[in-house]
Design a protein around this motif. Structure first.
Motif, PDB file in Angstrom:
ATOM      1  N   ARG A  46      36.024  32.112  37.389  1.00  0.00           N
ATOM      2  CA  ARG A  46      36.757  32.523  36.181  1.00  0.00           C
ATOM      3  C   ARG A  46      35.799  33.125  35.132  1.00  0.00           C
ATOM      4  N   ALA A  47      34.583  32.585  35.101  1.00  0.00           N
ATOM      5  CA  ALA A  47      33.619  33.082  34.109  1.00  0.00           C
ATOM      6  C   ALA A  47      33.253  34.544  34.353  1.00  0.00           C
ATOM      7  N   ASN A  48      33.484  35.010  35.572  1.00  0.00           N
ATOM      8  CA  ASN A  48      33.153  36.409  35.878  1.00  0.00           C
ATOM      9  C   ASN A  48      34.316  37.365  35.635  1.00  0.00           C
ATOM     10  N   GLU A  49      35.451  36.808  35.232  1.00  0.00           N
ATOM     11  CA  GLU A  49      36.664  37.614  35.088  1.00  0.00           C
ATOM     12  C   GLU A  49      36.399  38.873  34.255  1.00  0.00           C
ATOM     13  N   GLN A  50      35.633  38.675  33.187  1.00  0.00           N
ATOM     14  CA  GLN A  50      35.404  39.800  32.264  1.00  0.00           C
ATOM     15  C   GLN A  50      34.445  40.853  32.832  1.00  0.00           C
ATOM     16  N   ASP A  51      33.751  40.524  33.926  1.00  0.00           N
ATOM     17  CA  ASP A  51      32.786  41.489  34.462  1.00  0.00           C
ATOM     18  C   ASP A  51      33.413  42.454  35.462  1.00  0.00           C
ATOM     19  N   VAL A  52      34.708  42.231  35.761  1.00  0.00           N
ATOM     20  CA  VAL A  52      35.332  43.040  36.812  1.00  0.00           C
ATOM     21  C   VAL A  52      35.607  44.450  36.302  1.00  0.00           C
ATOM     22  N   MET A  53      34.974  45.426  36.973  1.00  0.00           N
ATOM     23  CA  MET A  53      35.228  46.818  36.584  1.00  0.00           C
ATOM     24  C   MET A  53      35.400  47.666  37.832  1.00  0.00           C
ATOM     25  N   ILE A  54      36.376  47.280  38.650  1.00  0.00           N
ATOM     26  CA  ILE A  54      36.543  47.993  39.912  1.00  0.00           C
ATOM     27  C   ILE A  54      37.156  49.370  39.680  1.00  0.00           C
ATOM     28  N   GLU A  55      36.887  50.270  40.611  1.00  0.00           N
ATOM     29  CA  GLU A  55      37.431  51.630  40.512  1.00  0.00           C
ATOM     30  C   GLU A  55      38.950  51.561  40.668  1.00  0.00           C
ATOM     31  N   ASP A  56      39.645  52.526  40.074  1.00  0.00           N
ATOM     32  CA  ASP A  56      41.115  52.511  40.067  1.00  0.00           C
ATOM     33  C   ASP A  56      41.696  52.362  41.473  1.00  0.00           C
ATOM     34  N   GLU A  57      41.070  53.064  42.433  1.00  0.00           N
ATOM     35  CA  GLU A  57      41.654  53.084  43.788  1.00  0.00           C
ATOM     36  C   GLU A  57      41.775  51.687  44.415  1.00  0.00           C
ATOM     37  N   TYR A  58      40.931  50.748  43.962  1.00  0.00           N
ATOM     38  CA  TYR A  58      40.973  49.411  44.568  1.00  0.00           C
ATOM     39  C   TYR A  58      41.976  48.489  43.889  1.00  0.00           C
ATOM     40  N   GLU A  59      42.391  48.858  42.682  1.00  0.00           N
ATOM     41  CA  GLU A  59      43.222  47.944  41.907  1.00  0.00           C
ATOM     42  C   GLU A  59      44.509  47.562  42.606  1.00  0.00           C
ATOM     43  N   GLU A  60      45.089  48.533  43.290  1.00  0.00           N
ATOM     44  CA  GLU A  60      46.350  48.280  43.987  1.00  0.00           C
ATOM     45  C   GLU A  60      46.127  47.523  45.292  1.00  0.00           C
ATOM     46  N   MET A  61      44.894  47.619  45.789  1.00  0.00           N
ATOM     47  CA  MET A  61      44.641  47.117  47.138  1.00  0.00           C
ATOM     48  C   MET A  61      44.422  45.610  47.209  1.00  0.00           C
ATOM     49  N   ILE A  62      43.995  45.017  46.122  1.00  0.00           N
ATOM     50  CA  ILE A  62      43.587  43.616  46.235  1.00  0.00           C
ATOM     51  C   ILE A  62      43.979  42.807  44.994  1.00  0.00           C
ATOM     52  N   GLU A  63      44.334  41.555  45.234  1.00  0.00           N
ATOM     53  CA  GLU A  63      44.698  40.661  44.127  1.00  0.00           C
ATOM     54  C   GLU A  63      43.483  39.788  43.800  1.00  0.00           C
ATOM     55  N   ILE A  64      43.143  39.727  42.534  1.00  0.00           N
ATOM     56  CA  ILE A  64      41.953  38.961  42.136  1.00  0.00           C
ATOM     57  C   ILE A  64      42.387  37.595  41.594  1.00  0.00           C
ATOM     58  N   ILE A  65      41.787  36.533  42.135  1.00  0.00           N
ATOM     59  CA  ILE A  65      42.170  35.178  41.710  1.00  0.00           C
ATOM     60  C   ILE A  65      40.962  34.491  41.076  1.00  0.00           C
ATOM     61  N   PRO A  66      40.969  34.369  39.750  1.00  0.00           N
ATOM     62  CA  PRO A  66      39.845  33.686  39.109  1.00  0.00           C
ATOM     63  C   PRO A  66      40.027  32.172  39.185  1.00  0.00           C
ATOM     64  N   VAL A  67      38.994  31.442  39.501  1.00  0.00           N
ATOM     65  CA  VAL A  67      39.082  29.977  39.594  1.00  0.00           C
ATOM     66  C   VAL A  67      37.912  29.352  38.847  1.00  0.00           C
ATOM     67  N   SER A  68      38.087  28.065  38.504  1.00  0.00           N
ATOM     68  CA  SER A  68      36.969  27.401  37.849  1.00  0.00           C
ATOM     69  C   SER A  68      36.571  26.105  38.547  1.00  0.00           C
ATOM     70  N   HIS A  69      37.329  25.701  39.599  1.00  0.00           N
ATOM     71  CA  HIS A  69      36.987  24.457  40.274  1.00  0.00           C
ATOM     72  C   HIS A  69      37.245  24.601  41.768  1.00  0.00           C
ATOM     73  N   ILE A  70      36.501  23.854  42.577  1.00  0.00           N
ATOM     74  CA  ILE A  70      36.638  23.941  44.031  1.00  0.00           C
ATOM     75  C   ILE A  70      38.065  23.580  44.477  1.00  0.00           C
ATOM     76  N   SER A  71      38.721  22.703  43.695  1.00  0.00           N
ATOM     77  CA  SER A  71      40.082  22.312  44.062  1.00  0.00           C
ATOM     78  C   SER A  71      41.009  23.526  44.073  1.00  0.00           C
ATOM     79  N   GLU A  72      40.778  24.427  43.138  1.00  0.00           N
ATOM     80  CA  GLU A  72      41.605  25.647  43.099  1.00  0.00           C
ATOM     81  C   GLU A  72      41.307  26.516  44.311  1.00  0.00           C
ATOM     82  N   VAL A  73      40.033  26.550  44.715  1.00  0.00           N
ATOM     83  CA  VAL A  73      39.655  27.350  45.885  1.00  0.00           C
ATOM     84  C   VAL A  73      40.431  26.841  47.091  1.00  0.00           C
TER      85      VAL A  73
END
Ligand code: ATP
Length: 687
Positions: free
Chosen positions: A620-647
């Motif tokens: 989750r702490a890296n959420e703000q660093d995500v700067m993927i190119e537009d073409e990938y935005e539709e291709m993948i869902e990003i799931i930010p987590v902060s604990h192994i239980s969420e993983v």
């Protein structure tokens, strides 16, 4: 001349009239030594871009409100120090150090402007103080040539005057010689009538004069350092220089007798330390200089003069040692952190004691004012190259977007400007090849594809091969197999699957991992076993854990951020629960199960998307660093987590059995979330 370091304390300090700065405060404060009324601002302040700027700047405007059509509308400042983008601290230090004549050490990533700043410093040093250095024949001891310094420009005049004098002397001698020869030959022909004797006598007289005149040429001094035509204080780059190039040398003389020899003072050659006198000596990767050279460098810094001798012991030059030659330079040493660790400690303390140390920034905050400077950077690079078509507005915007992307940090722009300059050049070259009037956005986009780093090319090749051999798994559930993510080099992501197998152990349990990632695997297992011990009756220390990084044999894979991957694989294997293969993950794991931030998330997400993954877990702490190119935005869902239980909640198949390890691990979720006020893991917020 001695070269030892223990003289340190007894020697006069450099710039003894000024107190040596030692603390951070000294470094960042405005000039305050009281010796000069000028402030840093007088020397060079952070100049605004000279081009028209909109009155009310839109925060989202990529050009920061610049009203331009092409880079031609942007004026490039004359002085190098004004062309430097960002690096405020380093810039201030350089300005201050130039005024106080202090040494500087700049540590930081390649291509962030270290040598540019060193060069800028030489432009700031006073030109009036420059000197020429002459080496003279020493009539008392031919092997100890004399050294004289004169104001810049005088050296050439002195040498010319000596040459003129020698020429006149030689003319006189020749005149005299021919008269004597004429008399002798005339006498032997007319009076003695001995032709042969006459010719012989003429020959002897000729040789005697020739031999005798050599001495007068030896009196012409050797202009060792000539600053006659320099417009700024010297800047000498001694990076990777061998001893002779750094410290000066005396050439070998193959004819050492019989009147054929070259006088020793004529064979003396200046080193970078002498050429840099009153200017800047820049040494990048300072640790690559051998220890002997570093010691001599220290002596030169300390004594501000250094005799020249032949560097090769077997050469006749080694017999020669000049009087000391001035070496009153400002040293700018540079390198990365390793360079600092491996450099001679006494040399470092010399720089630190009488100068400043600066750490270079890798990124800078993305503000409208800064974006304007990046637009100027494009103009600077175009002007520097001299052959590239100007960049139009959209092309400049695309470069600035790329600077954002390469920063790897939200709200920042990269300062690794050599690489960004490389992109400018490739794009410009493409436009030039097409005879285009301007470099456009399309050229920049094409250039991005072309100017891929070796690591990127390798990563793409790697992905392709995996596809060829069907090594990528991106659907279904598999026990003990997790798609991890890693970075190759600095800018290329790669999917790195991890497989785990847990077997009962005969003795105390061990972690068996292969290859270069062994240490990281061990650490990840240690962390996960702390968590498992807390939530399970299973004693993990009685089991052998086998971990394989599938196809991690490719050089340069950085596995540091794969610890949640290893943990998920081990838990899956331990509990025999399948892991979703359409999911990739990256994150570092703490002993308490927290998922900690990692580097390169943007590149990793892009790699996961390219490999056909549907979802990707990131800290989750890296959420703000995500700067993927537009073409990938539709291709993948990003799931930010902060604990192994969420993983585990996202990655593992089905609902866990009641009271199983996974159930218990998942159950810690609630409290962890309440504490952090984050959304529920079962409904993570995609980006
Ligand atoms: N801060 C900067 N401002 C403007 N241009 C820069 C900056 N940093 C780098 N550049 C551009 O990149 C080029 C290379 O930078 P420079 O040689 O100074 O990097 P460096 O830090 O010395 O790298 P290295 O350690 O690899 O030698 C410069 O000539 C300039 O065009």
């Amino acid at each position: 001349m001695s070269n030892d370091m223990d003289k340190d304390d007894s020697l006069p300090e450099q710039g003894a009239d000024e107190s040596a700065p030692t603390s951070e405060k000294d470094v960042t404060d405005p000039v305050d030594d009281g010796t000069d009324e000028r402030t840093i601002d007088d020397l060079g302040s952070d100049v605004e871009v000279s081009a028209e700027v909109a009155d009310d700047v839109d925060e989202d405007d990529l050009l920061g409100g610049l009203k331009i059509e092409t880079t031609e509308d942007i004026e490039v400042p004359d002085r190098l120090v004004d062309q430097v983008i960002g690096q405020e601290h380093a810039r201030d230090v350089i300005l201050k150090a130039a005024k106080q004549r202090r040494h500087v050490m700049m540590i930081g990533s390649p291509g962030t402007g270290k040598s540019m700043l060193a060069k800028a410093m030489s432009e700031l040093l006073p030109k009036e103080e420059l000197q020429d250095v002459l080496v003279y024949h020493n009539p008392d001891d031919g092997n100890e040539p004399k050294v004289r310094t004169v104001p810049a420009g005088k050296g050439e005049q002195i040498v010319e005057a000596h040459k003129e004098e020698a020429r006149k002397r030689n003319q006189m001698r020749s005149f005299l010689m021919w008269i004597i020869i004429a008399v002798v030959v005339g006498y032997s022909l007319i009076i003695a009538q001995q032709v042969l004797l006459g010719i012989l006598a003429a020959g002897i007289i000729f040789l005697a004069f020739r031999y005798g005149s050599r001495g007068s040429d030896a009196m012409i001094p050797n202009l060792l350092v000539n600053n006659a035509d320099t417009s700024t204080a010297p800047f000498e780059d001694a990076t990777g220089a061998h001893a002779g190039a750094l410290l000066g040398d005396v050439r070998h003389d193959p004819f050492q007798s019989g009147g054929m020899e070259t006088p020793s003072h004529d064979r003396v050659e200046a080193g970078a330390i002498h050429k840099a006198n009153k200017g800047v000596l820049f040494v990048d990767e300072i640790n690559t200089l051998d220890i002997r050279s570093q010691q001599h460098l220290m002596t030169a810094i300390q004594e501000r003069e250094f005799s020249i001798t032949g560097q090769s012991e077997r050469s006749s030059g080694a017999m020669v040692q000049t009087e000391p030659v001035p070496t009153d330079f400002v040293m700018v040493a540079a390198g990365n952190l390793d360079a600092m660790e491996n450099m001679h400690p006494a040399l470092r303390s010399r720089i630190k004691g009488y100068g400043y140390e600066v750490y270079m920034d890798d990124t800078i905050e993305d503000t409208p004012a800064m974006r304007r400077k990046y637009a100027r950077f494009v103009a600077q690079e175009v002007a520097k190259d001299g052959r590239l078509p100007s960049f139009n507005e959209a092309a400049i915007e695309e470069i600035i977007l790329e600077a954002r992307r390469r920063a790897g940090r939200k709200g920042h722009l990269t300062l690794e400007l050599r690489n960004l300059g490389g992109l400018v050049r490739v794009a410009g070259d493409m436009a030039r090849a097409e005879d285009a009037e301007f470099t456009t956005r399309e050229h920049v986009l094409q250039a991005k594809g072309r100017s891929r780093s070796i690591e990127q090319q390798l990563a793409d090749d790697f992905i392709q091969r995996r596809k060829d051999y069907e090594l990528s798994v991106n659907e279904g559930y598999v026990v003990g197999r997790v798609n991890g993510l890693a970075v190759m080099g600095e800018d290329s992501g790669i999917v790195l699957p991890v497989m785990a197998e847990v077997t009962p152990s005969q003795g105390p349990g061990t972690v068996i991992a292969t290859g270069q990632l062994k240490e990281m695997a061990q650490e990840a297992v240690d962390n996960v076993s702390a968590i498992i011990k807390k939530f399970s009756d299973e004693n993990i220390s009685e089991k052998d854990i086998h971990i394989q990084f599938v196809q991690a044999g490719q050089g340069g894979v950085d596995g540091d951020s794969a610890s949640i991957t290893v943990a998920a694989a081990v838990i899956s294997a331990l509990e025999d629960v399948g892991v979703d293969q359409s999911l990739a993950m990256t994150g570092s794991l703490s002993v308490r199960g927290d998922v900690l931030p990692v580097g390169g998330v943007t590149h990793k997400i892009e790699a996961a998307a390219k490999a056909g993954m549907d979802r990707v877990i990131i800290p989750r702490a890296n959420e703000q660093d995500v700067m993927i190119e537009d073409e990938y935005e539709e291709m993948i869902e990003i799931i930010p987590v902060s604990h192994i239980s969420e993983v585990l909640d996202v990655a593992l198949e089905g609902e866990p059995e009641k009271d199983s390890l996974v159930d218990r691990l998942k159950s810690i979720t609630g409290s962890a979330f309440e504490k952090q006020g984050s959304p529920s893991p079962s409904n993570p917020s995609p980006q």
